[in-house]
Design a protein around this motif. Structure first.
Motif, mmCIF file in Angstrom:
data_model
loop_
_atom_site.group_PDB
_atom_site.id
_atom_site.type_symbol
_atom_site.label_atom_id
_atom_site.label_comp_id
_atom_site.label_asym_id
_atom_site.label_seq_id
_atom_site.Cartn_x
_atom_site.Cartn_y
_atom_site.Cartn_z
ATOM 1 N N GLY A 140 0.770 -1.232 0.000
ATOM 2 C CA GLY A 140 0.000 0.000 0.000
ATOM 3 C C GLY A 140 0.801 1.282 0.000
ATOM 4 N N LEU A 141 2.100 1.225 0.279
ATOM 5 C CA LEU A 141 2.913 2.436 0.343
ATOM 6 C C LEU A 141 3.729 2.627 -0.925
ATOM 7 C CD1 LEU A 141 4.375 2.269 3.984
ATOM 8 C CD2 LEU A 141 2.321 3.466 3.205
ATOM 9 N N THR A 142 4.059 3.871 -1.203
ATOM 10 C CA THR A 142 5.039 4.142 -2.244
ATOM 11 C C THR A 142 6.432 3.911 -1.669
ATOM 12 O OG1 THR A 142 5.295 6.470 -1.649
ATOM 13 C CG2 THR A 142 3.516 5.910 -3.206
ATOM 14 N N GLU A 143 7.435 3.883 -2.559
ATOM 15 C CA GLU A 143 8.795 3.679 -2.071
ATOM 16 C C GLU A 143 9.225 4.822 -1.167
ATOM 17 O OE1 GLU A 143 13.343 3.168 -3.796
ATOM 18 O OE2 GLU A 143 11.643 2.625 -5.082
ATOM 19 N N ALA A 144 8.794 6.040 -1.492
ATOM 20 C CA ALA A 144 9.154 7.188 -0.649
ATOM 21 C C ALA A 144 8.534 7.058 0.738
ATOM 22 C CB ALA A 144 8.701 8.486 -1.313
ATOM 23 N N GLN A 145 7.282 6.625 0.798
ATOM 24 C CA GLN A 145 6.631 6.439 2.100
ATOM 25 C C GLN A 145 7.304 5.324 2.886
ATOM 26 O OE1 GLN A 145 2.711 5.783 0.535
ATOM 27 N NE2 GLN A 145 2.017 7.860 1.027
ATOM 28 N N LEU A 146 7.701 4.256 2.195
ATOM 29 C CA LEU A 146 8.405 3.173 2.885
ATOM 30 C C LEU A 146 9.742 3.663 3.432
ATOM 31 C CD1 LEU A 146 8.579 0.172 3.682
ATOM 32 C CD2 LEU A 146 9.726 -0.231 1.484
ATOM 33 N N ARG A 147 10.432 4.492 2.677
ATOM 34 C CA ARG A 147 11.696 5.059 3.179
ATOM 35 C C ARG A 147 11.452 5.817 4.482
ATOM 36 N NH1 ARG A 147 15.992 5.734 -0.487
ATOM 37 N NH2 ARG A 147 16.593 7.626 0.600
ATOM 38 N N ALA A 148 10.349 6.541 4.547
ATOM 39 C CA ALA A 148 10.041 7.285 5.773
ATOM 40 C C ALA A 148 9.762 6.338 6.934
ATOM 41 C CB ALA A 148 8.831 8.205 5.537
ATOM 42 N N VAL A 149 9.021 5.265 6.665
ATOM 43 C CA VAL A 149 8.710 4.295 7.712
ATOM 44 C C VAL A 149 9.986 3.645 8.243
ATOM 45 C CG1 VAL A 149 7.602 2.070 8.177
ATOM 46 C CG2 VAL A 149 6.366 3.834 6.902
ATOM 47 N N LEU A 150 10.867 3.223 7.338
ATOM 48 C CA LEU A 150 12.105 2.574 7.773
ATOM 49 C C LEU A 150 13.028 3.558 8.484
ATOM 50 C CD1 LEU A 150 12.879 0.281 4.698
ATOM 51 C CD2 LEU A 150 11.830 -0.339 6.875
ATOM 52 N N ALA A 151 13.095 4.785 7.977
ATOM 53 C CA ALA A 151 13.935 5.783 8.644
ATOM 54 C C ALA A 151 13.434 6.056 10.062
ATOM 55 C CB ALA A 151 13.951 7.075 7.826
ATOM 56 N N HIS A 152 12.126 6.077 10.234
ATOM 57 C CA HIS A 152 11.554 6.230 11.580
ATOM 58 C C HIS A 152 12.022 5.087 12.485
ATOM 59 C CE1 HIS A 152 8.357 6.922 14.637
ATOM 60 N NE2 HIS A 152 8.413 5.604 14.728
ATOM 61 N N GLU A 153 11.909 3.865 11.990
ATOM 62 C CA GLU A 153 12.307 2.720 12.822
ATOM 63 C C GLU A 153 13.786 2.768 13.156
ATOM 64 O OE1 GLU A 153 10.185 0.816 14.195
ATOM 65 O OE2 GLU A 153 8.510 1.714 13.106
ATOM 66 N N PHE A 154 14.630 3.144 12.196
ATOM 67 C CA PHE A 154 16.064 3.209 12.468
ATOM 68 C C PHE A 154 16.388 4.376 13.395
ATOM 69 C CE2 PHE A 154 16.716 1.087 8.092
ATOM 70 C CZ PHE A 154 16.390 -0.131 8.652
ATOM 71 N N GLY A 155 15.483 5.371 13.455
ATOM 72 C CA GLY A 155 15.651 6.442 14.438
ATOM 73 C C GLY A 155 15.595 5.907 15.859
ATOM 74 N N HIS A 156 14.836 4.818 16.066
ATOM 75 C CA HIS A 156 14.808 4.186 17.394
ATOM 76 C C HIS A 156 16.170 3.554 17.711
ATOM 77 C CE1 HIS A 156 10.646 4.896 18.251
ATOM 78 N NE2 HIS A 156 10.228 4.273 17.151
ATOM 79 N N PHE A 157 16.833 3.007 16.699
ATOM 80 C CA PHE A 157 18.185 2.479 16.911
ATOM 81 C C PHE A 157 19.124 3.628 17.299
ATOM 82 C CE2 PHE A 157 17.532 -1.292 13.833
ATOM 83 C CZ PHE A 157 17.210 -2.133 14.883
ATOM 84 N N THR A 158 19.037 4.729 16.562
ATOM 85 C CA THR A 158 19.938 5.863 16.793
ATOM 86 C C THR A 158 19.787 6.410 18.204
ATOM 87 O OG1 THR A 158 19.752 6.450 14.451
ATOM 88 C CG2 THR A 158 20.634 8.117 15.936
ATOM 89 N N GLY A 159 18.523 6.487 18.668
ATOM 90 C CA GLY A 159 18.281 7.025 20.008
ATOM 91 C C GLY A 159 18.530 6.046 21.130
ATOM 92 N N GLY A 160 18.948 4.827 20.798
ATOM 93 C CA GLY A 160 19.181 3.818 21.832
ATOM 94 C C GLY A 160 17.910 3.264 22.437
ATOM 95 N N ASP A 161 16.760 3.518 21.782
ATOM 96 C CA ASP A 161 15.476 3.092 22.357
ATOM 97 C C ASP A 161 15.397 1.576 22.494
ATOM 98 O OD1 ASP A 161 15.047 5.759 22.044
ATOM 99 O OD2 ASP A 161 13.683 5.557 20.341
ATOM 100 N N THR A 162 15.883 0.861 21.489
ATOM 101 C CA THR A 162 15.751 -0.602 21.515
ATOM 102 C C THR A 162 16.659 -1.227 22.568
ATOM 103 O OG1 THR A 162 17.380 -0.702 19.704
ATOM 104 C CG2 THR A 162 15.049 -0.758 19.109
ATOM 105 N N ARG A 163 17.797 -0.590 22.851
ATOM 106 C CA ARG A 163 18.677 -1.141 23.883
ATOM 107 C C ARG A 163 18.104 -0.873 25.267
ATOM 108 N NH1 ARG A 163 24.661 0.867 22.404
ATOM 109 N NH2 ARG A 163 25.048 -0.049 24.451
ATOM 110 N N LEU A 164 17.528 0.327 25.450
ATOM 111 C CA LEU A 164 16.954 0.654 26.753
ATOM 112 C C LEU A 164 15.677 -0.130 27.028
ATOM 113 C CD1 LEU A 164 17.438 4.521 26.779
ATOM 114 C CD2 LEU A 164 18.821 2.796 27.920
ATOM 115 N N SER A 165 15.032 -0.593 25.958
ATOM 116 C CA SER A 165 13.780 -1.321 26.159
ATOM 117 C C SER A 165 13.994 -2.594 26.968
ATOM 118 C CB SER A 165 13.150 -1.665 24.804
ATOM 119 O OG SER A 165 13.967 -2.563 24.076
ATOM 120 N N ALA A 166 15.239 -3.125 26.978
ATOM 121 C CA ALA A 166 15.493 -4.323 27.773
ATOM 122 C C ALA A 166 15.229 -4.064 29.246
ATOM 123 C CB ALA A 166 16.938 -4.792 27.566
#
Length: 543
Positions: A140-166
């Motif tokens: 359902g998404l365009t490639e540009a929209q998918l890029r935004a979705v993935l960039a959002h998710e990788f922003g959680h990696f950048t902020g250390g969110d996934t490591r702190l979630s432990a």
């Protein structure tokens, strides 16, 4: 709030759980000391026994040192060799976000994307990273929209969110485990006491005495009090940790806007709620259409048909995209309202990137048809995968409708059986109508208080819609059982019944309109079945 402060906050929340547990253990020990010092006899032994039982769940919760690993949803893991374009996009966006790319990509059947990490030493050391990506998003998404979705998710990696979630998950699970143990012990006490009272009551009845009412209202109160203490802290824990999570979502949105562009990020946020609603509708109305007939869509179409639905109904989700609900944030919501997230992104300065990568995101896959088929094997239950496949959606629809009609038991079916004492058949119903007994039969339908109290024309007006619907179902069921009708499949509207061999009415009406007119005659104030009987083959009229 920076990563260091968020880490400190998560650690303090987790230590609060241990502090609460130590305070409760100290209170239990103090109670034991007090009773053994001043008490005597059976009371001391009973109190000691109870405090030990209360201490066991507390100690167990404290000793659960490992954070449980969440299970991946069912899906298809894809390698870089199998999907080079998708992996190239993943690595490009991870580099743009300034973070390490995921080690594993899993395609699922959900309208969702998420990242996770399995860090070590409570998040102090990094661990393997996973990206979970829903194929319906790619559809359902365009490639540009998918890029935004993935960039959002990788922003959680950048902020250390996934490591702190432990840390956060560990505390959440430990508190939940202790609460669950206390409730389970309270339930066991209630069950045991209920059994004891039931046995005692049975003995009284056997002796000719009146049975006592079973009362377990106060049983297990001590366990439930302990559970309430942990529940209160659990609510504080969730409020604090989830409020932090909402800030993380805003930060990840800014990462997406920086990497994928303002407009692509805002449009992706608008599109996902519309896709979610459309996908739920698709699963309920199309993908699972043939389950009653134990039949699946053609190979690859269980998920692949979603794209056809979106293409056919492209204008419909526009309202969902433009009018996002502004739902107030509850204290336990991990995400801010989508409308607020969109407003923040659209308030950013224009970056001139509105026309980038407008192609369908599904085209990133090397062989979408193969992936859609493999996804069925990974997601659907083995019992469903054993079902035969329809040759097309038309066959699936006809088999489904035939199964539904053959199993239909309308209020009129039940009323007719009760009225005649015989199986409910269309021929029997027509005879009842011709004998002038339709409205006496209608009195046996399930009626509201208002309908039951009505008389004459008012009563007939109340029950006529039910009679019309039920009679139509009985007529269609008879035709379906003899293969005298078919259904026309549509992606844009409800299925339409087709009655082969029927011509148009005298005024050029469609066969469906001719049938409806005959049904109206049959349930009119003065019922007449002539037009309906004229449409029915003799084998149905005299069955």
């Amino acid at each position: 709030m920076g990563a260091m402060l968020r880490a400190l906050r998560a650690l303090v929340l987790l230590l609060g759980f241990y502090l609460l547990s130590l305070v409760l253990l100290a209170a239990l020990i103090g109670l034991d000391v007090l009773v053994f010092t001043w008490g005597h006899g059976p009371l001391t032994a009973k109190v000691g026994f109870v405090t030990v039982l209360l201490a066991i769940p507390v100690v167990r919760g404290m000793l659960m040192l490992r954070t449980p690993k969440g299970e991946d949803p069912p899906g298809v893991p894809v390698t870089e060799a199998a999907e080079p374009r998708l992996w190239a996009l993943v690595r490009e966006l991870a580099a743009a976000a300034g973070t390490r790319a995921p080690d594993r990509v899993l395609l699922t059947g959900e309208v969702n994307a998420s990242v996770s990490e399995q860090p070590r030493l409570l998040g102090l050391l990094p661990g393997p990273r996973h990206l979970t990506l829903g194929v319906p998003l790619l559809t359902g998404l365009t490639e540009a929209q998918l890029r935004a979705v993935l960039a959002h998710e990788f922003g959680h990696f950048t902020g250390g969110d996934t490591r702190l979630s432990a840390l956060v998950v560990r505390g959440r699970v430990q508190i939940g485990r202790v609460i669950g143990q206390f409730h389970a012990k309270a339930d066991d006490k209630v069950a045991a006491d209920r059994t004891r009272q039931q046995r005692a009551s049975a003995k009284r009845v056997a002796k000719g005495k009146k049975a006592k009412e079973i009362d377990t209202s106060g049983v297990g109160a001590t366990y439930r009090t302990m559970a309430r203490i942990y529940t209160a802290y659990g609510k504080l824990y969730l409020r604090a940790s989830l409020s932090t999570a909402r800030g993380q979502e805003y930060a990840a949105d800014l990462t997406a806007a920086r990497i994928a562009g303002r407009d692509a990020t805002a449009s992706a946020l608008r599109e996902i709620p519309a896709l979610t609603a459309a996908h739920d509708f698709y699963l309920d109305s199309y993908a699972t259409l043939g389950l009653a007939a134990r039949l699946l869509p053609p190979r690859g179409e269980f998920f692949g048909g979603f794209g056809q639905l979106l293409a056919a109904r492209e204008p419909e989700p526009a309202g969902l995209r433009t009018k996002l609900p502004r739902v107030p944030v509850g204290p336990y919501d991990s995400h801010p309202p989508t409308a607020d997230r969109v407003r923040r992104i659209e308030a950013l300065p224009a970056d001139g990137r509105a026309d980038e990568a407008t192609g369908a995101a599904l085209a990133l896959l090397t062989d979408p048809a193969r992936t859609l088929a493999a996804l069925e094997d990974a997601v659907l239950l083995d019992e469903l995968l054993a079902y035969p496949r329809a040759s097309g959606w038309e066959e699936l629809l006809n088999a489904s409708m035939a199964a539904d009609l053959s199993a239909a038991r309308t209020p009129l079916h039940r009323a007719l059986t009760a009225y005649t004492g015989q199986p409910a058949t269309l021929a029997a119903l027509l005879d009842v109508i011709d004998d002038g007994r339709l409205w006496r039969l209608a009195e046996r339908l399930p009626l509201s208080e208002e309908a039951a109290a009505a008389k004459g024309r008012a009563f007939r007006a109340f029950v006529r819609p039910t009679l019309h619907r039920s009679l139509r179902t009985m007529v269609l069921a008879e035709f379906s059982a003899r293969s005298l009708l078919r259904w026309e499949f549509s992606w844009t509207g409800p299925a339409t019944v087709r009655l082969p061999g029927w011509g148009a009415g005298a005024e050029g009406d469609s066969p469906e309109a001719v049938l409806d007119a005959a049904l109206e005659d049959a349930v009119a104030d003065h019922p007449d079945t002539d037009r309906l009987r004229a449409l029915l083959p003799p084998v149905i009229q005299h069955a």
